[in-house]
Structure formats: C-alpha cells, structure tokens
Design an enzyme around this catalytic site. Structure first.
Site, PDB file in Angstrom:
ATOM      1  N   HIS A  46      11.762   5.214  39.025  1.00 16.28           N
ATOM      2  CA  HIS A  46      11.726   5.257  37.451  1.00 16.28           C
ATOM      3  C   HIS A  46      12.757   3.791  36.623  1.00 16.28           C
ATOM      4  O   HIS A  46      13.372   3.569  37.821  1.00 16.28           O
ATOM      5  CB  HIS A  46      12.856   6.355  36.612  1.00 16.28           C
ATOM      6  CG  HIS A  46      12.743   7.549  37.022  1.00 16.28           C
ATOM      7  ND1 HIS A  46      12.794   8.523  36.024  1.00 16.28           N
ATOM      8  CD2 HIS A  46      12.867   8.564  38.149  1.00 16.28           C
ATOM      9  CE1 HIS A  46      12.595   9.641  36.492  1.00 16.28           C
ATOM     10  NE2 HIS A  46      12.527   9.681  37.877  1.00 16.28           N
ATOM     11  N   TYR A 212       6.677  12.932  38.825  1.00 21.56           N
ATOM     12  CA  TYR A 212       6.352  11.901  37.901  1.00 21.56           C
ATOM     13  C   TYR A 212       4.850  11.065  38.227  1.00 21.56           C
ATOM     14  O   TYR A 212       4.572  11.096  40.111  1.00 21.56           O
ATOM     15  CB  TYR A 212       7.190  10.991  37.375  1.00 21.56           C
ATOM     16  CG  TYR A 212       8.202  10.161  38.485  1.00 21.56           C
ATOM     17  CD1 TYR A 212       7.436   9.051  38.428  1.00 21.56           C
ATOM     18  CD2 TYR A 212       9.446  10.894  38.618  1.00 21.56           C
ATOM     19  CE1 TYR A 212       8.407   8.539  40.074  1.00 21.56           C
ATOM     20  CE2 TYR A 212       9.979   9.981  39.671  1.00 21.56           C
ATOM     21  CZ  TYR A 212       9.685   8.734  40.615  1.00 21.56           C
ATOM     22  OH  TYR A 212      10.504   7.714  41.210  1.00 21.56           O
TER      23      TYR A 212
HETATM   24  P1  FAD Z   1      18.396  -1.463  49.386  1.00 22.43           P
HETATM   25  O1  FAD Z   1      17.710  -0.744  48.718  1.00 22.43           O
HETATM   26  O2  FAD Z   1      19.031  -0.369  50.465  1.00 22.43           O
HETATM   27  O3  FAD Z   1      18.738  -2.398  49.861  1.00 22.43           O
HETATM   28  C1  FAD Z   1      19.719  -3.129  51.462  1.00 22.43           C
HETATM   29  C2  FAD Z   1      18.607  -4.182  52.236  1.00 22.43           C
HETATM   30  O4  FAD Z   1      19.467  -4.721  52.673  1.00 22.43           O
HETATM   31  C3  FAD Z   1      17.611  -3.752  52.734  1.00 22.43           C
HETATM   32  O5  FAD Z   1      16.420  -4.299  52.281  1.00 22.43           O
HETATM   33  C4  FAD Z   1      18.003  -3.299  54.671  1.00 22.43           C
HETATM   34  O6  FAD Z   1      17.301  -3.554  55.241  1.00 22.43           O
HETATM   35  C5  FAD Z   1      18.556  -5.157  54.294  1.00 22.43           C
HETATM   36  N1  FAD Z   1      19.687  -4.522  55.437  1.00 22.43           N
HETATM   37  C6  FAD Z   1      20.708  -4.222  55.323  1.00 22.43           C
HETATM   38  N2  FAD Z   1      21.810  -4.367  56.818  1.00 22.43           N
HETATM   39  C7  FAD Z   1      21.067  -5.724  56.879  1.00 22.43           C
HETATM   40  C8  FAD Z   1      21.751  -6.746  57.658  1.00 22.43           C
HETATM   41  N3  FAD Z   1      23.118  -6.697  58.419  1.00 22.43           N
HETATM   42  N4  FAD Z   1      21.369  -8.012  57.663  1.00 22.43           N
HETATM   43  C9  FAD Z   1      20.598  -8.383  56.888  1.00 22.43           C
HETATM   44  N5  FAD Z   1      19.711  -7.574  56.014  1.00 22.43           N
HETATM   45  C10 FAD Z   1      20.353  -6.261  55.602  1.00 22.43           C
HETATM   46  N6  FAD Z   1      17.269   4.871  42.029  1.00 22.43           N
HETATM   47  C11 FAD Z   1      17.087   4.411  40.955  1.00 22.43           C
HETATM   48  O7  FAD Z   1      17.240   3.709  40.145  1.00 22.43           O
HETATM   49  N7  FAD Z   1      15.956   5.093  40.442  1.00 22.43           N
HETATM   50  C12 FAD Z   1      14.937   6.386  41.415  1.00 22.43           C
HETATM   51  O8  FAD Z   1      14.349   7.198  40.778  1.00 22.43           O
HETATM   52  C13 FAD Z   1      16.091   6.137  43.246  1.00 22.43           C
HETATM   53  N8  FAD Z   1      15.353   7.416  43.428  1.00 22.43           N
HETATM   54  C14 FAD Z   1      15.682   7.842  44.860  1.00 22.43           C
HETATM   55  C15 FAD Z   1      15.654   8.745  45.435  1.00 22.43           C
HETATM   56  C16 FAD Z   1      15.764   8.918  46.724  1.00 22.43           C
HETATM   57  C17 FAD Z   1      15.110  10.288  48.040  1.00 22.43           C
HETATM   58  C18 FAD Z   1      16.548   7.801  47.131  1.00 22.43           C
HETATM   59  C19 FAD Z   1      17.988   7.749  48.860  1.00 22.43           C
HETATM   60  C20 FAD Z   1      17.007   7.167  46.340  1.00 22.43           C
HETATM   61  C21 FAD Z   1      16.743   6.832  44.986  1.00 22.43           C
HETATM   62  N9  FAD Z   1      17.118   5.724  44.246  1.00 22.43           N
HETATM   63  C22 FAD Z   1      17.156   5.559  43.480  1.00 22.43           C
HETATM   64  C23 FAD Z   1      18.624   4.840  44.828  1.00 22.43           C
HETATM   65  C24 FAD Z   1      17.953   3.549  45.254  1.00 22.43           C
HETATM   66  O9  FAD Z   1      17.014   3.833  46.379  1.00 22.43           O
HETATM   67  C25 FAD Z   1      19.144   3.448  45.597  1.00 22.43           C
HETATM   68  O10 FAD Z   1      20.518   2.882  44.779  1.00 22.43           O
HETATM   69  C26 FAD Z   1      18.885   1.773  46.221  1.00 22.43           C
HETATM   70  O11 FAD Z   1      17.136   1.457  46.732  1.00 22.43           O
HETATM   71  C27 FAD Z   1      20.315   0.533  46.327  1.00 22.43           C
HETATM   72  O12 FAD Z   1      19.485  -0.900  45.733  1.00 22.43           O
HETATM   73  P2  FAD Z   1      20.085  -1.669  46.656  1.00 22.43           P
HETATM   74  O13 FAD Z   1      19.299  -3.058  46.571  1.00 22.43           O
HETATM   75  O14 FAD Z   1      21.330  -2.027  46.799  1.00 22.43           O
HETATM   76  O15 FAD Z   1      20.293  -1.080  48.740  1.00 22.43           O
END
Ligand code: FAD
Length: 386
Positions: A46, A212
């Site tokens: 979303h 959705y």
């Molecule tokens: P991430 O997306 O986890 O990105 C972290 C990145 O860091 C990754 O690419 C990883 O490979 C990289 N990384 C990790 N360690 C290292 C390292 N040591 N060195 C280099 N790179 C590294 N959120 C919404 O807003 N809407 C939704 O509809 C939604 N649906 C969801 C459904 C499910 C089932 C789940 C589990 C989550 C959902 N979320 C949703 C939550 C959302 O997916 C996360 O909160 C979001 O992806 C967090 O983003 P981020 O960039 O903090 O972390």
C-alpha cells in the site's frame, strides 16, 4: 566538511528513498546493497498519501499513479459472513483531504521505479557490510568482498537484522511475534470474472487476510495474511507454504477466500518480527532508519511508509541543520520521528487499524516536509511495543 560523503547501507525501500532524496539535495551519496542485483519480490504494498507526497519530491508520483490500483475504499469485512465492518473512503477523497492518491502496487515495480530515481553510479550492488570502524575523522566500512570505503556519515537502512544497529547497541535478534504472513500474487483472470473488492481486509478472531489489486489494469490480485504460529526457526527469512496449509488456516472463512486459496499458484510464508523502541537512533556519525530501528508487524501497511518518511525527515533535518553539525541534525531527526514510528508500531502490533470506521488522517494526512518540527528537548519518551 566541504563535500561530505554520505554512505547509505541497504537499498531496500527506505535506503533507496534516502539516496534519491539526498542526491536531489546535492549530497555526495553512495548506496551499498548486499544483494548482487535488484530482484522483483512477489508481493504487494500500500502507498498512502503520506508516501505519495514524498514520491512527488523524487519525480515518481505520476508514474506510480499510472502503475497502481486506486481503491475507492478500504473495506473491512467479517471473514465468515462478508458483512462490512468498515468502509474508509480513499480514491478522490484521499486526494482532496490528504493531499495525494492512495495506491496499491506491486512491491517489485515500486522498488524498481524508486531505484530508477537514483543515478546508477550511486548504487553499488554486491556490497555486504561486514565491519564498521569509527575514527575521529570518518567511518571506515569493510565489505565482505574485502573492499574498504570511508564516509563522513553513515545511514543504516539495512533492515530488521541491521549490522549498524548491532554496532550501536550490541547483537540482539528481533523478537518473533508468534504470527506469520502468507503472501500470494496471481493473475486476476483466475478470478472467473467475479468482481472482487479493490482493497479489502477479511477478519475473524485471531487471523485476517488483506486482499488487493497491484496494477492499474487490475490484472494481478494479491493477498497477505496474519495467522498465529507458535514457533519460527531463527534466522530463516521465509519459506514456501501451500494451499492445504492455507485451507486449514482459513477453514470456515467465506467462499470468496476459499476461491482465492484455490487459485493461488505459489504461496510463501514470512515471520512477523518486531523490536521495542530503541534507546537511541544515532551515535556519532551513524544514524538508523526504517526496519533497522523500528521493525513492526505489517498490519497497518505502514512499515515501508515509516522507512520512507524517516528518509525524508532525515534529509530535511540535514538540510535544516547542516551536515557538518550531524549530531544536532540526527537529534532533530529522532525527535521528529520516534514518537510517530512508535505509535505506528503499537497500532500495528494490536492489529486494530481500520477494522471499524475511524479517521485515518493522522497517518495519511501527514506531510513530512511541512509538519512543524519539534525540538529534541521536548521529545516524549516512548513505551515498549508489547
Ligand atoms: P528492507 O526493505 O528490509 O531493506 C533493507 C536492505 O538492506 C535490503 O535490501 C538488504 O538486502 C540490505 N542489507 C541488509 N544487511 C546488509 C548489509 N550488511 N550490507 C548491505 N546491505 C544490507 N510496509 C508498507 O508500508 N506497506 C505494506 O503494505 C507492507 N506489507 C508488508 C507485508 C509483509 C508480509 C511484511 C513482512 C512487511 C510489510 N511491510 C509493508 C513492511 C515493509 O516491508 C518494511 O517495513 C520495509 O521493507 C522496511 O524497509 P527498509 O528499507 O527499512 O528495510
């Protein structure tokens, strides 16, 4: 610092948004991602008006409006009878009252679009951060391929198992909540021309299914569940599920749900992980955002939204205070993000969001670029999630 070098670790949704916003503010930014290449994860997401206002700043708003489904309402239905529990207006209402569209999109398409908003030379794939060393002058980053880079400030956008969080606060795995999410995306042609809601959450007792479309042409449908499961093997990020497992979990649910399960071609299962609010979001030259500092259950569909809002607020605070005074910029950032992120974590944990008719304006109406800033001295203390 004449031309400060900013390293963003993790090219997920939060890190990519941070790189795109920082680049547009003129910073010398590099985005390091452990994966060897971008991959299209089969899931939906979303995008509320709070996110779309940020997408406007990186020139992705129009493309997203052309890419995603525009639900008229968020419906909540009783899982057995299909009776409406709530109808939350979105569509034109969202544009008029919250300042941008409410979309549901394919997560991979969204990620690819944001990645295109970052100059290719800014992203380095195949860079898994392994060691961090802080000196008086900079931070030394060692990657698993043996390469070493230095940066003036480092943004940890490296997700729920963040290496940078571990560096700041010590090793501690996230908490398994006792819930899993099943996910499946499939062609809408399998729905046999039956009209399905654009965006609906089916609820019964301790489980739910959110459903959705993920494209504007409504040719792909998606569901994500919340189902209790006592144990999850530590360190396993996801596993395959099956139609039989889903039929058991949703026994007695409405025939529409049974049909969605019957036509699912590939179903995966993910553990839902959390952390209590962290005692700090930054130290020295290192600052965290997104799941690295506030992972949450996805039951408000706002986890990525919080990561992207963090990225925008961090950019705003660095612009406001100046990157050479990064300590005060980071303190201002935390003061303006921790209370909101903790509140969203808590509502997500309790899984009550939009189950009944409520006013979602505090989430969707938020404009990270125009909200008045709170000074660090007036920041509220945040309570544990559970
Ligand atoms: P991430 O997306 O986890 O990105 C972290 C990145 O860091 C990754 O690419 C990883 O490979 C990289 N990384 C990790 N360690 C290292 C390292 N040591 N060195 C280099 N790179 C590294 N959120 C919404 O807003 N809407 C939704 O509809 C939604 N649906 C969801 C459904 C499910 C089932 C789940 C589990 C989550 C959902 N979320 C949703 C939550 C959302 O997916 C996360 O909160 C979001 O992806 C967090 O983003 P981020 O960039 O903090 O972390």
């Amino acid at each position: 610092m004449s031309n400060p070098r900013v390293a963003v670790i993790g090219a997920g949704l939060g890190g990519t948004a941070a790189a795109a916003l920082l680049e547009r503010s003129g910073y010398d930014v590099t985005l390091y991602e452990q994966a060897p290449a971008f991959s299209r994860l089969g899931a939906g997401i979303h995008l509320g008006p709070n996110v779309m206002k940020i997408m406007r700043r990186i020139d992705c708003e129009d493309a997203l409006n052309n890419m995603g489904s525009h639900p008229d309402y968020w419906y909540s239905r009783d899982g057995r009878t299909a009776d409406f529990l709530s109808q939350i207006p979105l569509g034109d209402f969202a544009v008029k009252y919250y300042g941008a569209s409410y979309l549901t999109v394919h997560r991979g398409d969204f990620h690819a679009l944001m990645t295109q908003a970052v100059k290719p030379s800014v992203i380095r794939f195949g860079k898994r951060l392994q060691e961090i060393e802080e000196t008086d002058r900079d931070v030394r980053l060692t990657f698993s391929d043996g390469s070493v880079e230095t940066a003036d400030i480092v943004i940890g956008a490296d997700g729920v198992n963040s290496k940078l969080r571990e560096h700041l606060l010590g090793a501690e795995p996230p908490k398994y909540t006792g819930w899993v999410a099943h996910r499946a995306v499939f062609p809408a042609s399998l729905l046999n021309n039956k009209r399905y809601d654009l965006c609906v959450k089916w609820w019964h007792n301790d489980r739910h299914m959110m459903v959705y479309y993920v494209t504007k042409s409504l040719d792909e449908y998606y569901y994500v569940t919340g189902v209790p499961q006592a144990h999850w093997p530590e360190g396993v990020s996801m596993m395959d599920s099956s139609r039989d497992e889903m039929r058991e979990a949703f026994a007695g649910f409405h025939p529409d749900i049974q049909h969605l399960i019957d036509v699912s071609q590939s179903i995966t299962k993910w553990p839902l992980l959390e952390r209590d609010p962290l005692p700090l979001w930054s130290r020295g030259r290192i600052v965290l955002l997104g799941d690295a500092c506030h992972p949450m259950k996805p039951h408000m569909a706002q986890g990525a939204a919080m990561a992207i809002e963090d990225a925008a607020m961090l950019t705003r605070c660095l612009n406001e205070v100046g990157v050479s005074d990064y300590a005060n910029a980071f303190a201002l950032y935390e003061a303006n993000r921790s209370e909101r992120a903790s509140k969203v974590q808590l509502v997500s944990h309790n899984n009550t969001w939009l189950k009944t008719n409520e006013d979602p304006a505090w989430v969707f109406g938020y404009d990270v670029f125009n909200v008045p800033l709170t000074s660090p001295s007036t920041k509220q203390k945040t309570a544990p999630v559970a």
